[in-house]
Design an enzyme around this catalytic site. Structure first.
Site, short mmCIF file in Angstrom:
data_model
loop_
_atom_site.label_atom_id
_atom_site.label_comp_id
_atom_site.label_asym_id
_atom_site.label_seq_id
_atom_site.Cartn_x
_atom_site.Cartn_y
_atom_site.Cartn_z
N SER A 181 7.75 -2.31 -4.36
CA SER A 181 6.66 -2.91 -5.12
C SER A 181 7.08 -4.29 -5.63
O SER A 181 7.41 -5.16 -4.84
CB SER A 181 6.23 -1.96 -6.25
OG SER A 181 5.02 -2.35 -6.81
N GLU A 212 -1.26 4.07 -0.49
CA GLU A 212 -0.72 3.33 -1.63
C GLU A 212 -1.65 3.39 -2.84
O GLU A 212 -1.24 3.63 -3.98
CB GLU A 212 -0.50 1.86 -1.24
CG GLU A 212 0.46 1.62 -0.10
CD GLU A 212 1.90 1.45 -0.56
OE1 GLU A 212 2.15 1.54 -1.77
OE2 GLU A 212 2.76 1.24 0.32
N HIS A 219 1.61 5.20 -3.63
CA HIS A 219 2.60 4.18 -3.97
C HIS A 219 3.75 4.80 -4.76
O HIS A 219 3.54 5.60 -5.67
CB HIS A 219 1.91 3.11 -4.81
CG HIS A 219 2.72 1.88 -5.07
ND1 HIS A 219 2.97 0.94 -4.12
CD2 HIS A 219 3.31 1.43 -6.21
CE1 HIS A 219 3.67 -0.05 -4.64
NE2 HIS A 219 3.91 0.23 -5.91
#
Length: 528
Positions: A188, A309, A403
């Site tokens: 990320s 995600e 995610h």
């Protein structure tokens, strides 16, 4: 403590602990505390110390607001009070200058506003168990690390990461590591940071390989960051300057930041801090530099994402149901977020006829912000690139393959309670074995164990079944974006030709066609 391993660093000796046959050092300063006159300034070396400094516990964590209740149930974010926040940790199987083992340096995620190296999921024991030296680090977050002021340099949080990598170069041999065999990896915001470091001339030579998990090289518009700083200044009733912000208590600053950024979402947009082009550490858009071949030509890459995600941001907050209820309105919002015409969502509906509106919006935005830039990077990069997709769905209802879910598998820490918060009970150890060993092989050999990226687009899919290599699993969706880009450029060409006919000399301040095209592409200067 007297029996713990002692290792010298450029600033003094540190004493760690032996844990399960591994030497572990926590909380080692790599830069001075960034407070007082050093607040909002680039990092400087720590003051050297005499004797042996204890390195048995995690060091202080950077100031940050807590996660909201919905996310705190899924994501752990420990807080360690103190000023010495620019610290790092080392796990090593063999301390001492003779080992010359491969090194892995972890840069955590958290939207550049949360997270730290003390998150239990990021325990480095499995990497050290498998013969590597593992390093994790803290860096300044939020406005402390990414605020933009007229009287201070930009990107101090990214400068912290650079300082930590320089520490690794200078000190890691004493811990058994090889400074010429460093792999950086992050997820990320950590991956976005690595994208900027890949393209930065100042980071050249500090690492040999890089893994970007669920984060592309990108920058944030400077005006967007300035607006966020001004909102904080208005709330605090102070000028929008580093001098004024430095006089505010760090807890009050974090609270104001949380208030003005409350509605931000990677999927839906909104105000957010990010890395900006600064003409120094980040001289230009990182994705553009990498696509042009101006940077990191000899750095091997591991790139990838999770299948769903978006579910981390939409499921816990009830937004999945709300987006489904909005229907066409939500699709129109996604078009505005992605700056695309109706042909793109129409094409997504043809590719995914049974998908809900929320899933369609989520996949469309994920592709635009993440998969398209990473595909383009893999296509253009001269050194070997390897692409993966994490497709195992969480046992927590509604999260799917969301995610950050892959982290417990990459670190082989799926057994710790903090991993189970996101994965649910019964995460498959065989999947952790496969994924963790792939990251180890990449760091050691430069090859994670599947075909290098080429025109056939091989993707290693980590899912619930047998290991699989799938060629071009996202090609149909990505072709829609390529068609959109081609149509946009054709329209821009036509408009440019018409303008040239009507007016031979451009107006002062006119934006060149090349810039217009760049702004329309994912990863261009408008991103963030």
């Amino acid at each position: 403590m007297a029996e713990g391993p002692v290792v010298g660093t450029p600033y003094g000796a540190v004493r760690g602990r032996y844990e399960n046959g591994l030497a572990v050092f926590r909380g080692i300063p790599y830069a001075a505390p960034p407070f007082g006159p050093r607040r909002f300034r680039p990092p400087v070396p720590p003051e050297p110390w005499d004797g042996v400094r204890d390195a048995g516990a995690f060091g202080p964590t950077p100031p940050k607001p807590p996660y909201s209740e919905a996310f705190a149930k899924l994501l752990s974010d420990p807080v360690v009070p103190g000023d010495d926040i620019l610290n790092l940790n080392v796990w090593t199987p063999e301390p001492g200058p003779g080992a010359r083992l491969p090194v892995m340096v972890w840069i955590h995620g958290g939207a550049l506003t949360r997270g730290s190296s003390a998150v239990p999921v990021y325990d480095g024991r499995a990497f050290a168990r498998d013969g590597l030296v593992f390093v994790s680090l803290n860096y300044r977050l939020g406005v402390e690390g990414y605020g933009l002021f007229p009287d201070a340099p930009a990107n101090p949080g990214l400068r912290d990461q650079l300082a930590a990598l320089e520490w690794v170069r200078d000190a890691i041999a004493e811990f058994g590591g090889d400074p010429d065999r460093v792999t950086v990896f992050g997820e990320s915001a950590g991956a976005i940071s690595i994208g900027a470091l890949l393209a930065s001339p100042r980071a050249k030579g500090l690492f040999r390989r890089a893994a970007l998990q669920s984060g592309p090289p990108e920058v944030t518009e400077r005006d967007k960051v300035r607006r966020l700083v001004r909102r904080m200044a208005t709330r605090l009733k102070i000028p929008a300057t580093a001098e004024a912000f430095a006089a505010v208590d760090r807890a009050a600053l974090a609270e104001a930041q949380a208030e003005v950024g409350r509605r931000a979402s990677p999927v839906l947009g909104g105000p957010a801090f990010g890395i900006v082009v600064d003409g120094d550490l980040v001289p230009r858009d990182p994705l553009e530099a990498l696509l042009d071949g101006d940077a990191a030509r000899d750095v091997d890459l591991l790139l990838g994402w999770t299948s769903e995600e978006y579910r981390l941001w939409l499921a816990p907050t009830g937004l999945l149901e709300r987006i489904d209820r909005l229907g066409p309105v939500a699709l129109a919002g996604a078009m505005a977020r992605c700056r695309c015409g109706p042909e793109v969502p129409r094409g997504y509906r043809l590719v995914h006829p049974d998908a809900s509106t929320a899933d369609l919006v989520g996949q469309l935005v994920t592709d635009h912000l993440l998969r398209v830039p990473l595909h383009r990077l893999a296509d253009a990069h001269p050194a070997p690139s390897y692409v993966y997709e994490f497709a195992w769905p969480s046992n927590v209802p509604g999260l799917g393959a969301c995610h950050a879910l892959e982290l417990g598998f990459v670190f082989d820490t799926a057994d710790v309670p903090e991993s189970a918060k996101l994965a649910g009970p019964g995460a498959p150890q065989t999947l952790a074995d496969e994924m963790h060993s792939a990251w180890v092989r990449f760091a050691v050999e430069g090859d994670p164990g599947w075909p290098v990226w080429d025109a056939t687009h091989p993707v290693r899919v980590f899912g619930a079944g047998e290991p699989a290599i799938v060629h071009g699993p996202r090609d149909r969706e990505l072709a829609l974006w390529e068609a959109e880009f081609a149509a946009s450029e054709a329209a821009a060409d036509a408009a440019d030709q018409g303008t040239r006919k009507a007016q031979k000399t451009p107006k002062p301040g006119a934006v060149p066609l090349s810039v217009v095209r760049r702004l329309r592409r994912p990863g261009g200067a408008r991103r963030g």
